[in-house]
Design a protein around this motif. Structure first.
Motif, PDB file in Angstrom:
ATOM      1  N   LYS A  18      52.628  49.778 -81.994  1.00 17.82           N
ATOM      2  CA  LYS A  18      53.383  48.570 -81.674  1.00 17.82           C
ATOM      3  C   LYS A  18      52.501  47.549 -80.968  1.00 17.82           C
ATOM      4  N   THR A  19      51.618  48.027 -80.087  1.00 18.86           N
ATOM      5  CA  THR A  19      50.715  47.129 -79.378  1.00 18.86           C
ATOM      6  C   THR A  19      49.760  46.450 -80.345  1.00 18.86           C
ATOM      7  N   ARG A  20      49.276  47.191 -81.324  1.00 22.69           N
ATOM      8  CA  ARG A  20      48.376  46.597 -82.313  1.00 22.69           C
ATOM      9  C   ARG A  20      49.114  45.576 -83.173  1.00 22.69           C
ATOM     10  N   LYS A  21      50.389  45.852 -83.505  1.00 24.18           N
ATOM     11  CA  LYS A  21      51.162  44.872 -84.259  1.00 24.18           C
ATOM     12  C   LYS A  21      51.362  43.592 -83.472  1.00 24.18           C
ATOM     13  N   ASP A  22      51.395  43.718 -82.135  1.00 27.27           N
ATOM     14  CA  ASP A  22      51.535  42.541 -81.282  1.00 27.27           C
ATOM     15  C   ASP A  22      50.208  41.825 -81.064  1.00 27.27           C
ATOM     16  N   GLY A  23      49.139  42.323 -81.694  1.00 27.53           N
ATOM     17  CA  GLY A  23      47.846  41.637 -81.597  1.00 27.53           C
ATOM     18  C   GLY A  23      47.031  42.016 -80.382  1.00 27.53           C
ATOM     19  N   GLN A  24      47.332  43.141 -79.753  1.00 25.97           N
ATOM     20  CA  GLN A  24      46.598  43.552 -78.557  1.00 25.97           C
ATOM     21  C   GLN A  24      45.670  44.706 -78.889  1.00 25.97           C
ATOM     22  N   GLY A  25      44.511  44.678 -78.236  1.00 25.92           N
ATOM     23  CA  GLY A  25      43.537  45.731 -78.424  1.00 25.92           C
ATOM     24  C   GLY A  25      42.469  45.635 -77.358  1.00 25.92           C
ATOM     25  N   ALA A  26      41.653  46.673 -77.264  1.00 25.29           N
ATOM     26  CA  ALA A  26      40.556  46.663 -76.296  1.00 25.29           C
ATOM     27  C   ALA A  26      39.476  45.704 -76.775  1.00 25.29           C
ATOM     28  N   ARG A  27      39.194  44.707 -75.962  1.00 24.58           N
ATOM     29  CA  ARG A  27      38.204  43.700 -76.321  1.00 24.58           C
ATOM     30  C   ARG A  27      37.206  43.529 -75.176  1.00 24.58           C
ATOM     31  N   SER A  28      35.935  43.442 -75.516  1.00 24.33           N
ATOM     32  CA  SER A  28      34.884  43.247 -74.522  1.00 24.33           C
ATOM     33  C   SER A  28      34.281  41.852 -74.704  1.00 24.33           C
ATOM     34  N   ARG A  29      34.498  40.990 -73.719  1.00 22.94           N
ATOM     35  CA  ARG A  29      33.915  39.645 -73.792  1.00 22.94           C
ATOM     36  C   ARG A  29      32.396  39.700 -73.733  1.00 22.94           C
ATOM     37  N   ASP A  30      31.885  40.661 -72.971  1.00 25.12           N
ATOM     38  CA  ASP A  30      30.424  40.745 -72.850  1.00 25.12           C
ATOM     39  C   ASP A  30      29.791  41.154 -74.177  1.00 25.12           C
ATOM     40  N   TRP A 112      40.073  46.277 -86.370  1.00 24.69           N
ATOM     41  CA  TRP A 112      40.617  45.077 -87.016  1.00 24.69           C
ATOM     42  C   TRP A 112      42.099  44.965 -86.706  1.00 24.69           C
ATOM     43  N   ILE A 113      42.499  43.840 -86.133  1.00 22.47           N
ATOM     44  CA  ILE A 113      43.900  43.574 -85.812  1.00 22.47           C
ATOM     45  C   ILE A 113      44.240  42.189 -86.341  1.00 22.47           C
ATOM     46  N   PHE A 114      45.230  42.128 -87.229  1.00 23.70           N
ATOM     47  CA  PHE A 114      45.668  40.838 -87.782  1.00 23.70           C
ATOM     48  C   PHE A 114      47.120  40.624 -87.397  1.00 23.70           C
ATOM     49  N   SER A 115      47.373  39.649 -86.546  1.00 24.69           N
ATOM     50  CA  SER A 115      48.734  39.393 -86.077  1.00 24.69           C
ATOM     51  C   SER A 115      48.833  37.946 -85.616  1.00 24.69           C
ATOM     52  N   PHE A 116      50.001  37.341 -85.905  1.00 22.73           N
ATOM     53  CA  PHE A 116      50.276  35.991 -85.435  1.00 22.73           C
ATOM     54  C   PHE A 116      51.024  35.995 -84.098  1.00 22.73           C
ATOM     55  N   THR A 117      51.364  37.175 -83.593  1.00 26.83           N
ATOM     56  CA  THR A 117      52.147  37.243 -82.355  1.00 26.83           C
ATOM     57  C   THR A 117      51.453  36.570 -81.168  1.00 26.83           C
ATOM     58  N   PRO A 118      50.133  36.764 -80.955  1.00 20.29           N
ATOM     59  CA  PRO A 118      49.518  36.132 -79.784  1.00 20.29           C
ATOM     60  C   PRO A 118      49.560  34.606 -79.803  1.00 20.29           C
ATOM     61  N   VAL A 119      49.650  33.976 -80.973  1.00 22.67           N
ATOM     62  CA  VAL A 119      49.644  32.512 -81.030  1.00 22.67           C
ATOM     63  C   VAL A 119      51.050  31.937 -81.155  1.00 22.67           C
ATOM     64  N   PHE A 214      42.329  49.208 -71.049  1.00 20.91           N
ATOM     65  CA  PHE A 214      43.385  48.969 -72.033  1.00 20.91           C
ATOM     66  C   PHE A 214      44.332  50.165 -72.103  1.00 20.91           C
ATOM     67  N   LYS A 215      43.780  51.368 -72.171  1.00 16.54           N
ATOM     68  CA  LYS A 215      44.619  52.564 -72.212  1.00 16.54           C
ATOM     69  C   LYS A 215      45.369  52.758 -70.899  1.00 16.54           C
ATOM     70  N   SER A 216      44.720  52.401 -69.781  1.00 13.85           N
ATOM     71  CA  SER A 216      45.386  52.516 -68.487  1.00 13.85           C
ATOM     72  C   SER A 216      46.561  51.549 -68.382  1.00 13.85           C
ATOM     73  N   ARG A 217      46.390  50.350 -68.951  1.00 14.92           N
ATOM     74  CA  ARG A 217      47.468  49.357 -68.907  1.00 14.92           C
ATOM     75  C   ARG A 217      48.669  49.792 -69.753  1.00 14.92           C
ATOM     76  N   LEU A 218      48.422  50.608 -70.766  1.00 14.34           N
ATOM     77  CA  LEU A 218      49.497  51.048 -71.661  1.00 14.34           C
ATOM     78  C   LEU A 218      50.126  52.367 -71.242  1.00 14.34           C
ATOM     79  N   LYS A 219      49.701  52.934 -70.115  1.00 13.79           N
ATOM     80  CA  LYS A 219      50.264  54.206 -69.701  1.00 13.79           C
ATOM     81  C   LYS A 219      51.774  54.098 -69.523  1.00 13.79           C
ATOM     82  N   MET A 220      52.453  55.224 -69.727  1.00 18.41           N
ATOM     83  CA  MET A 220      53.910  55.240 -69.738  1.00 18.41           C
ATOM     84  C   MET A 220      54.429  56.214 -68.688  1.00 18.41           C
TER      85      MET A 220
END
Length: 384
Positions: A18-30, A112-119, A214-220
């Motif tokens: 569900k998180t990937r469908k919402d356009g979220q994933g672990a991303r490293s700016r560096d 690869w994540i393709f979603s329009f949800t973030p915009v 990212f995994k820590s933020r998604l803990k349940m």
């Protein structure tokens, strides 16, 4: 706070999807910075010399004038467009290369994540309170600490590099132009290489760090896992209604199959089971309809209306109802009992056709006690 609300459980696969469908994933700016800077440096190293040679020839051509050129002002605009197109092509190629590097780095970091949800517009993002809360999140604190450390490291390396190269840069003015340009190019290349090395080392730490955050933020919490399991399995009330509907459909199918039965075995009131046997297509008799109470009464009525023999055998009826599945062969321990009833039915049908004597009333056929629900319940009660 209830310990069940502590978010210490890893995210389930359903939440990750569900998180990937919402356009979220672990991303490293560096990692993106490293890819963009590295691709930019490679593009400059590969394309700088050919571009300079091309521009040199272009400038020689553009600054060559004769009488015809002076008398035709429109040629100036044409020359300007030619020079502008060269710069535009160089900028587009450089931009495409860096954009491709940024995309590849993002895919390597989080897939690869393709979603329009973030915009998509979301008015809750305009809430200043949630924005203030995000400023003090674990993610932001780690980012701030990382950026401070990176700034200190880059400042120190930059200062050391500049101080060590001041003498060389001071001699540039006294060198011939080709040599001076070569010295400046080497000095800049060394500085960019050091910058890329620092960003590379930071990216090595940042990529697994961002995956962990990212995994820590998604803990349940335990409650969230229970709720998700409940949603995935379905509401018990809805599932109960679905089962009831399925039973109704199966019951209607059972009633429709009764006329095809060879006989119906029953006890006086509660159970009725219709069986059919075809030697050509069946290895053993099959139950084609069964029911209790009102449904059992309906089975008996349909069987009587279609001249299907209805026989009293309470133990066998209860055992077949409890252990035999619709349109499946009867259990092996009941073969003998059903065979006795079937033989009686064959003799009865033959007598009705006038091909023999009418058999005596069917006696209660023996059934293994463990297959009779009433006897099993009685034994359990006496044991307790």
């Amino acid at each position: 706070m209830d310990s069940s609300q502590d978010k210490n459980l890893p995210a389930t696969e359903r939440k990750l999807q569900k998180t990937r469908k919402d356009g979220q994933g672990a991303r490293s700016r560096d990692l993106s910075h490293l890819a963009i800077l590295g691709m930019g440096a490679v593009a400059m190293l590969i394309g700088a010399q050919p571009l300079i040679n091309h521009l040199k020839l272009a400038f020689i051509h553009q600054f060559s004038f004769n009488a015809q050129t002076v008398q035709t002002p429109a040629l100036m605009l044409e020359r300007l467009l030619q020079m502008g197109s060269v710069g535009l092509v160089a900028c587009v190629v450089f931009a495409l290369a860096t954009i491709a590097a940024a995309l590849v780095s993002g895919i390597l970091a989080g897939g690869w994540i393709f979603s329009f949800t973030p915009v998509m517009p979301k008015f809750s993002r305009l809430n200043p309170l949630s924005g203030v809360a995000n400023l003090f999140s674990k993610q932001q604190m780690v980012t701030v600490v990382k950026m401070v450390l990176m700034t200190i490291v880059l400042s120190f390396i930059g200062w050391k590099y500049l101080s060590s190269g001041l003498e060389d840069m001071a001699r540039v003015g006294s060198q011939p132009s080709p040599m001076a340009l070569a010295m400046v190019g080497e000095w800049l290349a060394g500085g960019v290489a050091l910058l890329l090395l620092v960003v590379f080392l930071v990216a090595l730490v940042d990529v697994p760090l961002q995956a962990f955050l990212f995994k820590s933020r998604l803990k349940m919490s335990h409650q969230e896992v229970k709720q998700e399991h409940k949603e995935s399995e379905g509401n018990p009330e809805i599932k109960g209604k679905l089962r009831q509907k399925q039973r109704e459909i199966a019951n209607r199918a059972s009633i429709q199959a009764v006329p095809k039965a060879d006989f119906v075995v029953m006890n006086p009131t509660h159970y009725a089971v219709a069986l059919r046997y075809d030697e050509a297509s069946m290895d053993a008799p099959q139950v084609i309809a069964k029911g209790t109470d009102l449904l059992a009464q309906k089975i008996r009525e349909v069987a009587t209306a279609h001249d299907v023999p209805v026989l009293q055998s309470p133990m066998l009826a209860r055992a077949l109802y409890a252990h035999a599945e619709l349109d499946q062969s009867i259990p092996a321990p009941l073969f003998t009992a059903v065979a006795q009833v079937l033989a009686y039915v064959y003799r009865l049908k033959a007598a009705l056709r006038g091909e023999g004597q009418m058999p005596q009333a069917l006696d209660e056929v023996p059934v293994p006690p463990e297959l009779d629900p009433h006897q099993r319940t009685a034994r359990q009660g006496s044991a307790t």
